[in-house]
Write an enzyme that holds these catalytic residues in place. Structure first.
Site, PDB file in Angstrom:
ATOM      1  CD  GLU A  30      -5.536 -37.668  16.540  1.00 40.80           C
ATOM      2  OE1 GLU A  30      -4.652 -37.727  17.424  1.00 40.80           O
ATOM      3  OE2 GLU A  30      -6.081 -38.681  16.045  1.00 40.80           O
ATOM      4  CD  GLU A  71      -1.127 -33.098  16.692  1.00 34.90           C
ATOM      5  OE1 GLU A  71      -1.486 -34.306  16.704  1.00 34.90           O
ATOM      6  OE2 GLU A  71      -0.224 -32.656  17.404  1.00 34.90           O
ATOM      7  CB  ILE A  88       2.619 -54.093  18.704  1.00 35.96           C
ATOM      8  CG1 ILE A  88       1.412 -53.505  19.437  1.00 35.96           C
ATOM      9  CG2 ILE A  88       3.910 -53.451  19.200  1.00 35.96           C
ATOM     10  CD1 ILE A  88       1.371 -53.799  20.915  1.00 35.96           C
ATOM     11  CG  HIS A  89       6.454 -54.277  12.826  1.00 39.26           C
ATOM     12  ND1 HIS A  89       7.551 -53.512  12.482  1.00 39.26           N
ATOM     13  CD2 HIS A  89       6.649 -55.510  12.301  1.00 39.26           C
ATOM     14  CE1 HIS A  89       8.384 -54.246  11.768  1.00 39.26           C
ATOM     15  NE2 HIS A  89       7.859 -55.465  11.647  1.00 39.26           N
ATOM     16  CE  LYS A  96       0.502 -45.725  15.121  1.00 40.62           C
ATOM     17  NZ  LYS A  96      -0.481 -46.315  16.057  1.00 40.62           N
TER      18      LYS A  96
END
Length: 131
Positions: A30, A71, A88-89, A96
């Site tokens: 990340e 984080e 994708i929803h 998120k």
């Protein structure tokens, strides 16, 4: 994934190893974790250089811990969402975005703490340079 089959004290110590692996994994994967960690090191170095009092250190450590914990939670939530909903929803996006919002909120808090803690010491340092 390795299942923790240890018992008693061994299981307790294994949990620390798994937690450390999780932190390391987030740091490796990340970009924001790297950015937040780098900024934390710079802030702590500035606190040493300016010889901040213990109360200021506590505020800084609280802010840093909150940002890094947020984080880590954001990373965990994003990974879980990607696992259970690879397509994708709208609800996946909401989860998120909300998790990312939590990180933003803690980062803003940390910035405010930084301004509060460093303002007078930095101004005193600048004044000392000018005199």
């Amino acid at each position: 994934m390795v299942k923790n089959t240890a018992v008693g004290h061994k299981k307790f110590w294994h949990s620390f190893r798994f937690a450390a692996h999780g932190i390391a994994s987030a740091f490796k994967s990340e970009l924001n974790m790297k950015v937040h960690s780098t900024l934390a090191v710079l802030v702590l170095a500035a606190a040493v250089i300016l010889r901040l009092p213990p109360s200021s250190w506590m505020l800084l450590l609280l802010a840093i811990t909150l940002v890094l914990a947020a984080e880590l939670l954001n990373t965990a939530i994003e990974a879980t969402i990607d696992l259970v909903s690879p397509e994708i929803h709208p609800l996946a996006k909401k989860a998120k975005d909300t998790a990312a919002g939590a990180v933003l909120l803690t980062a803003v808090f940390a910035a405010i703490v930084g301004i509060y803690v460093f303002y007078h010491p930095v101004m005193d340092w600048i004044t000392g340079l000018m005199s």
